[in-house]
Design a protein around this motif. Sequence first.
Motif, PDB file in Angstrom:
ATOM      1  N   UNK A 281     152.748 -94.989  -8.249  1.00  0.00           N
ATOM      2  CA  UNK A 281     151.363 -94.367  -8.417  1.00  0.00           C
ATOM      3  C   UNK A 281     151.897 -92.427  -9.122  1.00  0.00           C
ATOM      4  N   UNK A 282     152.753 -91.979  -9.000  1.00  0.00           N
ATOM      5  CA  UNK A 282     152.830 -90.660  -9.500  1.00  0.00           C
ATOM      6  C   UNK A 282     152.969 -91.160 -10.977  1.00  0.00           C
ATOM      7  N   UNK A 283     153.689 -91.717 -11.255  1.00  0.00           N
ATOM      8  CA  UNK A 283     153.814 -91.643 -12.725  1.00  0.00           C
ATOM      9  C   UNK A 283     152.262 -92.059 -13.622  1.00  0.00           C
ATOM     10  N   UNK A 284     151.832 -93.061 -12.743  1.00  0.00           N
ATOM     11  CA  UNK A 284     150.828 -93.824 -13.666  1.00  0.00           C
ATOM     12  C   UNK A 284     149.664 -92.301 -13.129  1.00  0.00           C
ATOM     13  N   UNK A 285     149.103 -91.346 -12.343  1.00  0.00           N
ATOM     14  CA  UNK A 285     149.158 -90.389 -13.201  1.00  0.00           C
ATOM     15  C   UNK A 285     149.404 -89.465 -13.865  1.00  0.00           C
ATOM     16  N   UNK A 286     150.423 -89.375 -14.317  1.00  0.00           N
ATOM     17  CA  UNK A 286     150.705 -88.999 -15.628  1.00  0.00           C
ATOM     18  C   UNK A 286     150.787 -89.600 -16.377  1.00  0.00           C
ATOM     19  N   UNK A 287     150.823 -91.084 -16.440  1.00  0.00           N
ATOM     20  CA  UNK A 287     150.290 -91.816 -17.702  1.00  0.00           C
ATOM     21  C   UNK A 287     148.745 -91.322 -18.439  1.00  0.00           C
ATOM     22  N   UNK A 288     148.117 -91.751 -17.102  1.00  0.00           N
ATOM     23  CA  UNK A 288     147.190 -91.106 -16.880  1.00  0.00           C
ATOM     24  C   UNK A 288     146.071 -89.977 -17.525  1.00  0.00           C
ATOM     25  N   UNK A 289     146.758 -88.178 -17.529  1.00  0.00           N
ATOM     26  CA  UNK A 289     146.704 -87.509 -17.760  1.00  0.00           C
ATOM     27  C   UNK A 289     146.857 -87.817 -19.543  1.00  0.00           C
ATOM     28  N   UNK A 290     148.100 -87.994 -19.988  1.00  0.00           N
ATOM     29  CA  UNK A 290     148.476 -88.413 -21.273  1.00  0.00           C
ATOM     30  C   UNK A 290     147.122 -89.439 -22.359  1.00  0.00           C
ATOM     31  N   UNK A 291     146.381 -90.225 -21.593  1.00  0.00           N
ATOM     32  CA  UNK A 291     145.470 -90.937 -22.632  1.00  0.00           C
ATOM     33  C   UNK A 291     144.182 -90.534 -22.069  1.00  0.00           C
ATOM     34  N   UNK A 292     144.119 -89.255 -21.715  1.00  0.00           N
ATOM     35  CA  UNK A 292     142.790 -88.794 -21.282  1.00  0.00           C
ATOM     36  C   UNK A 292     142.794 -87.854 -22.022  1.00  0.00           C
ATOM     37  N   UNK A 293     144.415 -86.768 -22.171  1.00  0.00           N
ATOM     38  CA  UNK A 293     144.588 -86.087 -23.080  1.00  0.00           C
ATOM     39  C   UNK A 293     144.379 -87.089 -24.477  1.00  0.00           C
ATOM     40  N   UNK A 294     143.934 -87.536 -24.432  1.00  0.00           N
ATOM     41  CA  UNK A 294     144.668 -88.609 -26.634  1.00  0.00           C
ATOM     42  C   UNK A 294     143.091 -88.521 -26.490  1.00  0.00           C
ATOM     43  N   UNK A 295     141.875 -89.033 -25.220  1.00  0.00           N
ATOM     44  CA  UNK A 295     140.477 -89.384 -25.944  1.00  0.00           C
ATOM     45  C   UNK A 295     140.075 -87.602 -26.152  1.00  0.00           C
ATOM     46  N   UNK A 312     152.628 -89.381 -29.876  1.00  0.00           N
ATOM     47  CA  UNK A 312     152.533 -90.998 -29.961  1.00  0.00           C
ATOM     48  C   UNK A 312     153.817 -90.767 -28.890  1.00  0.00           C
ATOM     49  N   UNK A 313     155.199 -89.812 -28.631  1.00  0.00           N
ATOM     50  CA  UNK A 313     156.197 -90.028 -28.119  1.00  0.00           C
ATOM     51  C   UNK A 313     156.391 -89.976 -26.848  1.00  0.00           C
ATOM     52  N   UNK A 314     155.519 -89.068 -26.149  1.00  0.00           N
ATOM     53  CA  UNK A 314     155.823 -89.178 -24.867  1.00  0.00           C
ATOM     54  C   UNK A 314     154.113 -90.208 -24.004  1.00  0.00           C
ATOM     55  N   UNK A 319     154.746 -94.280 -20.665  1.00  0.00           N
ATOM     56  CA  UNK A 319     154.661 -95.720 -20.657  1.00  0.00           C
ATOM     57  C   UNK A 319     155.110 -96.804 -19.345  1.00  0.00           C
ATOM     58  N   UNK A 320     156.419 -96.047 -20.926  1.00  0.00           N
ATOM     59  CA  UNK A 320     157.637 -96.823 -20.575  1.00  0.00           C
ATOM     60  C   UNK A 320     158.201 -96.527 -18.525  1.00  0.00           C
ATOM     61  N   UNK A 321     158.085 -94.970 -18.434  1.00  0.00           N
ATOM     62  CA  UNK A 321     157.967 -94.238 -17.138  1.00  0.00           C
ATOM     63  C   UNK A 321     157.324 -94.903 -15.874  1.00  0.00           C
ATOM     64  N   UNK A 327     157.696-101.519 -12.244  1.00  0.00           N
ATOM     65  CA  UNK A 327     158.829-103.010 -11.738  1.00  0.00           C
ATOM     66  C   UNK A 327     160.002-102.668 -11.100  1.00  0.00           C
ATOM     67  N   UNK A 328     160.623-101.376 -10.847  1.00  0.00           N
ATOM     68  CA  UNK A 328     161.040-101.408  -9.817  1.00  0.00           C
ATOM     69  C   UNK A 328     160.749-102.073  -8.504  1.00  0.00           C
ATOM     70  N   UNK A 329     159.105-101.453  -8.122  1.00  0.00           N
ATOM     71  CA  UNK A 329     158.622-102.095  -7.228  1.00  0.00           C
ATOM     72  C   UNK A 329     158.305-103.947  -7.239  1.00  0.00           C
TER      73      UNK A 329
END
Length: 644
Positions: A281-295, A312-314, A319-321, A327-329
């Motif tokens: 969940x924490x990693x999803x929040x971080x990823x969504x922060x980046x997506x919203x930053x893109x927008x 793009x690298x971030x 996304x990978x994280x 996948x681990x869960x």
Amino acid sequence: MGNIPNYLYIFGGLLILVGVSISTVTFVQFYRKKRSIQITARKVYHYLGGILLLLPLFICVYFIPVAFYDENFWNAISVRYDDIKQSMMFFSFSLLGFYLLTASTSFFPHYNKYYNEIPPLLILSLFPGVANSMLVMIITNFINSDTDVKYLLFFFALCTYVYIITVRLSKRKAAYIGTLVAGDLNVLVLRNIFDFSYIKFEKIKSSKIYTILNDDLGILIGFSKDLIRIYTSVVMALIVLAYLFSLNLLSSLLLVLITGLILGFHYLVSNNYVKALHYAKEQREHYMDLVMGLASGFKELVLHGVKRSEYHTDLEGGSADYYNADLKTTNININKILFSDLSFIIAIGATCLMFPLIFNFSKELVTSYVIATLFLWSPFNTIINAVPQISQVQVSWKRISDFLHHTAAEDLVEEPLTLTASNINTVNHIMMKDVSFNYKPDIKNEDITYGIGPINFEADKGEIVFIIGGNGSGKTTFLKILIGLYKSDKGQILINGQKINYRFLGEYFSVIYSDFYLFKKIYGIKYERLEQVYEWLDTLGLADKVKIEHGSFSTLDLSQGQRKRLAILKSYLEDRPIYFFDECAADLDPDFKEFFYYELLPKMRDEGKVLISITHDEKYFDVANRCYKMEMGKMKELSKLEKV
């Protein structure tokens, strides 16, 4: 077979007891005015239709003794048969009475909608489990007895009928309750968001709100819909287990023991699964922060190839994280399920193959036991698979609870005040007296680094007041305190000589922020001003671009300057006693800037409004009745000479 009358009396008595209890509770609640009375043709139709749906069950009760005792059972004269006949008649009337009593509660709906839906759903959802369990007994009876096949086929068809009808009804009702839960949870979260103080809301990441409303609530809603399926599986498992115990006590105890060990293992390893879920969940929040930053920051990123490449690298890393954590869960859950399946297969092998060899079970007993155990596989899997679902619900509910607890007691209104249209619309004087504010550190024991004050400020009805000052001087913080977004640490704000709680200050203001957001629907407007709207659209040069239809702008597909003009119009339609413009003229072209300062502001001043504007336009300082300068968090009023 000799105990059948006793069982029928017991089950019939339980049905009457439950039916009377439910109806008694219903009428007590009605007496206490927690329920209303509501008799409609539709409800009467459903009530009578339910009796028709019960008709096949009464036919089944009639044919059970015919199939298992004697084809002339009902005509035979026998003391033993008479006892069974009486018990079956008692059970039939008990079943009918149970339905009439429980179904009659629908004419007395509870004011809490969940009381009307959940108890009937729990009762209704018993039937699919019972019907499925009966199929096991019918099949084993077919293999191990000489009962006439035509009766078994009838019972099989009847169980299938009950299963199909009740599953359809229970799933539709469960879906309806899931929809209720979805709506209520969304409303609960959104209502609490509106109770946040602005300064707390600023610290909440947009991605957290998104993941809670979209992901966490989705998990709770999905589980609410699956809960009935799990409940039905538990009912079926209990009935099949009871049947297994009737076949052989020792092997059934072993099966129950292994099942308990499997569930215990799931509980023990659930901590690792929960931790993995939290991390995902924490990693999803971080990823969504980046997506919203893109927008939000695309125009900044698109200018430079290096910046685009780094961002793009971030994004790829985020996304990978997230997907690796997810996948681990998934892998942890797969391992748990495989262990459960393997354990259950071993249990079946032990109880169906080893025990018959050890205890010399007959072939008929082994056959019945194997069929019943295999039938147990489906509900058992449903129950086991519900364990990770429950873990997900626990994680999501904790995240939602933690989010809702941001509304602390200090955010609540301290001084109750009744605001009426008359005292909101009439502002003769506003004063800020010895007000100070310091930004609170996020980390305890960290030193306070900046703030403003003490500030003294005042403005009268029919005045234009300018606030000037350099970047970082405290103008925006002053705005947020004056309109009630921030609570001051010291001092007080008075309107017409009365101290106003900071949570109520915004009711007096119409504000256009420098980073304003324009809603398509026009909220909180004075509809009597709509008569002038097309005149203003023409004046603002927007008549050929925007219309107001059903209380909304026809389009927001406009330039920044045009959107700013539309925001000015929206603010004018609100008709509040105090207007605060934060660098409102910054995006306007010269002609409309002249209009703003020389026509709009004087017109609103003549209407008796208090007009406060943060501005850097020195050319128009002569328009202001007062001018205040912010510098290093301090404010002073400029004299006429200093303004020039």
